[in-house]
Design an enzyme around this catalytic site. Structure first.
Site, PDB file in Angstrom:
ATOM      1  N   ASP A  52       8.369 100.890 -32.036  1.00 35.24           N
ATOM      2  CA  ASP A  52       9.073  99.610 -32.066  1.00 35.24           C
ATOM      3  C   ASP A  52      10.535  99.728 -31.640  1.00 35.24           C
ATOM      4  OD1 ASP A  52       9.720 101.080 -34.332  1.00 35.24           O
ATOM      5  OD2 ASP A  52       8.770  99.709 -35.727  1.00 35.24           O
TER       6      ASP A  52
ATOM      7  N   ASN B 230       6.724  96.760 -48.117  1.00 33.05           N
ATOM      8  CA  ASN B 230       5.746  95.662 -48.145  1.00 33.05           C
ATOM      9  C   ASN B 230       4.450  96.041 -47.417  1.00 33.05           C
ATOM     10  OD1 ASN B 230       6.504  95.621 -45.480  1.00 33.05           O
ATOM     11  ND2 ASN B 230       7.347  93.555 -45.486  1.00 33.05           N
TER      12      ASN B 230
ATOM     13  N   HIS C  68       4.300  97.309 -44.352  1.00 35.91           N
ATOM     14  CA  HIS C  68       4.315  97.188 -42.886  1.00 35.91           C
ATOM     15  C   HIS C  68       4.209  98.553 -42.216  1.00 35.91           C
ATOM     16  CE1 HIS C  68       9.007  97.265 -42.728  1.00 35.91           C
ATOM     17  NE2 HIS C  68       8.562  98.433 -42.348  1.00 35.91           N
TER      18      HIS C  68
END
Ligand code: F6R
Length: 237
Positions: free
Chosen positions: A67, A136, A138
């Protein structure tokens, strides 16, 4: 899935470097999928140390990162390209043209995402994908609720992720609100997955590995992958 619970982050880095090193030895012309964040930093340092000792050769390796923040060029010290340059690319003998990240500064993010997927396909897919995990659940920037099957795409970051990443910026306002991320489908197509998680991630890691497979916890999709190694300093079982 193989779960290695280790005593400290130094051991985690050594075990991870063992697996990445084995991949390089078995297939020198391999494609490594890489992650940023604080968790893999010691692993990169260990790989650099082994390279300097002459034990590893990156000259034929190609890398694709998960990313990149939108709006940041590779010269920006907060960009993931800059991070990778500091921690790995600039320290080993990998040819710069073999290192790939999504271009967060691209004028047309959708076209950039398509280019990135095409590139991964042309490279023959990822041999070993290194991952961290968000609090969370991800993976990359595949946040809870996003479609499992998305290809590389642009995401709006969740408030919790922006807050978690603010530690790398001088103020929370500077944290980009969007990113380009490889999708879960490309991540799941990697031939091997190596997930690293510190003890602060024990709760979410337990949910991801032993809870239901759900878009609420993107990492839970890894339960469907045939070759996942998890190295953690946390008490997961
Ligand atoms: C970074 C990435 C993220 C991180 C995750 C954990 O490329 O893909 O999913 O792996 O946010 O970050 P750290 O390791 O900083 O806790």
């Amino acid at each position: 899935m193989k779960l290695l619970q280790v005593k400290d982050s130094e051991t985690m880095a050594r075990r991870a470097a063992d697996l990445i090193g084995a991949q390089l030895l078995l297939k020198p012309r391999c494609v490594l999928g890489l992650a940023t964040g604080s968790t893999p930093i010691e692993t990169y340092a260990e790989l650099v140390r082994r390279f300097r000792e002459g034990a590893l050769d990156f000259s034929k390796v190609t890398t694709v990162n998960l990313d990149e923040y939108c709006g940041l060029t590779g010269e920006n010290p907060q960009s993931y390209r800059y991070f990778m340059q500091q921690h790995l690319f600039g320290q080993v003998n990998i040819p710069p043209e073999n290192t790939h990240l999504p271009n967060g500064a691209a004028a047309d993010p959708a076209a950039e995402c398509a280019r990135y997927d095409q590139l991964i396909e042309e490279l023959g897919g990822v041999d070993l994908q290194l991952l961290g995990i968000g609090h969370n659940g991800h993976i990359g920037f595949n946040e809870p609720d996003t479609a499992f099957t998305a290809p590389t795409h642009q995401v709006q970051l969740k408030e919790g992720t922006i807050q978690a990443n603010a530690r790398f910026f001088s103020s929370i306002e500077e944290v980009p609100k969007a990113a380009l991320t490889m999708g879960m489908s490309a991540i799941l197509r990697a031939r091997k997955v190596l997930l690293l998680a510190g003890s602060d991630k024990a709760g979410i890691l337990r949910a991801a590995l032993y809870g239901p497979v759900t878009p609420q916890v993107p990492a839970s999709l890894l339960q469907l992958h045939p070759d996942v190694t998890v190295i953690t300093t946390g008490a997961v079982q």
